[in-house]
Enzyme design. Structure first.
Site, short mmCIF file in Angstrom:
data_model
loop_
_atom_site.label_atom_id
_atom_site.label_comp_id
_atom_site.label_asym_id
_atom_site.label_seq_id
_atom_site.Cartn_x
_atom_site.Cartn_y
_atom_site.Cartn_z
N LYS A 290 0.82 -1.20 0.00
CA LYS A 290 0.00 0.00 0.00
C LYS A 290 0.87 1.28 0.00
O LYS A 290 2.08 1.21 0.22
CB LYS A 290 -0.93 0.01 1.22
CG LYS A 290 -1.92 -1.17 1.23
CD LYS A 290 -2.85 -1.14 0.04
CE LYS A 290 -3.99 -2.14 0.11
NZ LYS A 290 -3.59 -3.54 0.16
C1 LIG Z 1 -10.37 -3.18 -1.03
C2 LIG Z 1 -9.67 -3.83 0.11
N1 LIG Z 1 -10.31 -3.99 1.27
C3 LIG Z 1 -9.71 -4.54 2.34
C4 LIG Z 1 -8.40 -4.98 2.29
C5 LIG Z 1 -7.83 -5.67 3.48
O1 LIG Z 1 -6.65 -5.12 3.95
P1 LIG Z 1 -5.55 -6.03 4.69
O2 LIG Z 1 -4.88 -6.83 3.66
O3 LIG Z 1 -4.66 -5.04 5.37
O4 LIG Z 1 -6.28 -6.89 5.67
C6 LIG Z 1 -7.69 -4.84 1.12
C7 LIG Z 1 -6.30 -5.30 1.03
O5 LIG Z 1 -5.60 -5.21 0.08
C8 LIG Z 1 -8.33 -4.27 -0.01
O6 LIG Z 1 -7.69 -4.14 -1.18
#
Ligand SMILES: Cc1ncc(COP(=O)(O)O)c(C=O)c1O
Length: 487
Positions: A290
């Site tokens: 990210k």
């Molecule tokens: C649209 C979206 N929502 C939620 C998440 C969840 O984040 P994490 O991977 O930090 O749990 C991501 C992760 O890439 C995402 O792209």
């Protein structure tokens, strides 16, 4: 790639050479004499020029090539010659001037889709955590990270979390959304969005996205609202804001909660307001790919102080903050560690620069891909300030003559990593029951045609130029091959 695929004989016909350009993924070839020595360079534009002069594809490569193409000696030691600039591909030749490999600006390494840039105070702050023994979720960096994020967003109560998925779950828990409730989610998103609705015991309702923004279509949300609907969960996909005004109007009208999944959209703005702060809650991911990273990590920003207090409790096993080890409800361990927060603080110090770079990367791609027929980047919509977590393109295979997967494969062969857009949720086994009898033509189309290009903050201008030039050559050679077929 074996160098052979980039070579043509100077006596070959242009027809045969064009087939080689079209196949090799570079849209370029080097011409050699009967002894295998480099004598020239040939690309689709050279053949175009030859045809424009009245030539035909039955002529030899010699008639169209640029003679005496530049070459670099094969590096034999650490004092290797500098790689060429921009999108250039230069042959590496042996002492007899026989091509043995190629050098490109983008090929000192394989270009990743994303990678963290940890060049600020990350090491210093993490070292401080270690030397002071504050490595768990206790420690001052966690609070500091939440304060810095709050200051950047300028609104709401920030609750950090162990990842972006936990942050979404905490947003739902904070607003008491669970069994018996319906939550409307877009079809085109990462699975975490819908998973957390299911984790909370609520029922997801999947709707299609809008073709222009790639995000949840407000008209379809309106049509999906029932007496059981409690929340809408728009996603700001790849950094492009969802159209929030009509969603907020619907929420107001029906008394719904809006939870923005801004996992991919820190720094994006909708009509001047930071994504994640427009709805009742907004969540972020700080996974290593990210814009801002803590390795793994996340945060939720909540408009309502009571919802924030509940999210904070649920992050810590539901423990009563006034009575240690006393639990009135069942919670989770969703805490961010001090080590992760320390990295996050150093990253937030650099956020403005990272976001400026992201937008510059997208602008350079837009310029470099201009005129590449059949490839379209995300639309630039009025008031939608994309943060370009990922620069993605949609392939119109009718016009490129090459399907999306083949373009991705050829980029891969040229040392460029890509990733496809997400699969439609409604197509995957665990989520099929939540599709109802709705149709999802926009998601199906975008998902099958889209892919993301390298987009990391650390990407060099030379690398972007190389990627654009490679893409232009791939589709350029195919266009010419199609146009002249049978000529
Ligand atoms: C649209 C979206 N929502 C939620 C998440 C969840 O984040 P994490 O991977 O930090 O749990 C991501 C992760 O890439 C995402 O792209």
């Amino acid at each position: 790639m074996p160098i052979k695929q980039l070579l043509v004989r100077e006596t070959d016909s242009l027809d045969a050479a064009l087939a080689q350009l079209d196949r090799n993924g570079f849209g370029l070839a080097f011409a050699v004499d009967p002894e295998g020595r480099l004598v020239g360079r040939l690309c689709a534009a050279d053949i175009e020029a030859c045809l424009a002069r009245g030539g035909s594809l039955s002529l030899s490569v010699r008639a169209a090539m640029t003679p005496d193409a530049g070459a670099l000696p094969l590096p034999e030691s650490a004092t290797a010659p500098r790689p060429p600039a921009g999108g250039q591909v230069v042959p590496l030749v042996d002492a007899e001037r026989r091509p043995v490999d190629i050098a490109t600006a983008g090929r000192p390494r394989r270009i990743p889709v994303a990678e963290p840039v940890l060049g600020g105070n990350e090491l210093k702050y993490v070292t401080e955590c270690i030397t002071t023994n504050w490595i768990s979720s206790q420690g001052t960096y966690v609070r500091r990270f939440e304060e810095m994020l709050g200051a950047m967003l300028g609104a709401g109560h920030v609750v950090s979390a162990s990842n972006g998925t936990a942050a979404l779950h905490l947003a739902l828990l904070g607003y008491g959304i669970g069994a018996g409730d319906e939550v409307i989610v877009p079809d085109l998103t990462f699975a975490a969005t819908i998973n957390t609705v299911i984790h909370a015991g609520a029922t997801p309702v999947i709707v299609d996205v809008d073709r222009r923004s790639w995000n949840i279509d407000p008209a379809l949300v309106a049509a999906a609202i029932t007496p059981r609907t409690r929340a809408i969960m728009p996603v700001h996909l790849y950094g492009q804001p969802a159209d929030m005004d009509p969603l907020m109007a619907l929420a107001e009208k029906h008394g719904l909660v809006v939870i923005e999944d801004a996992a991919e959209a820190i720094g994006a703005r909708y009509k001047g307001r930071p994504c994640g702060t427009i709805g009742h809650a907004g969540t972020f991911s700080f996974f290593s790919n990210k814009v801002i990273t803590t390795g793994e990590g996340g945060a939720v920003v909540l408009r309502d102080a009571e919802a924030a207090a509940r999210a904070r409790r649920m992050r810590d096993h539901g423990m009563d903050p006034a009575k240690r080890y006393w639990h009135n409800e069942v919670g989770y361990n969703y805490r961010l560690t001090n080590l992760q927060a320390a990295i996050g603080c150093a990253q937030l110090e650099q956020a403005a620069g990272f976001l400026t770079r992201k937008r510059a990367i997208a602008a350079r791609y837009r310029k470099g891909l201009a005129g590449a027929s059949g490839l379209a980047m995300a639309a630039q919509l009025d008031g939608f300030d994309n943060s370009y977590w990922m620069v993605s393109v949609i392939v119109d295979a009718e016009r490129t003559g090459l399907p999306r997967d083949e373009i991705m494969q050829r980029l891969g062969e040229a040392g460029i990593d890509t990733r496809p857009l997400f699969y439609p949720l409604h197509d995957m086994p665990p989520y099929k029951p939540f599709a109802g009898n709705r149709a999802f033509p926009a998601t199906v189309e975008l998902s099958a045609q889209g892919f993301s290009l390298p987009s990391g903050v650390g990407l060099g201008d030379d690398e972007i130029d190389y990627i654009c030039a490679t893409l232009q050559r791939i589709v350029g050679a195919r266009h010419l091959a199609r146009r002249t077929k049978g000529a």
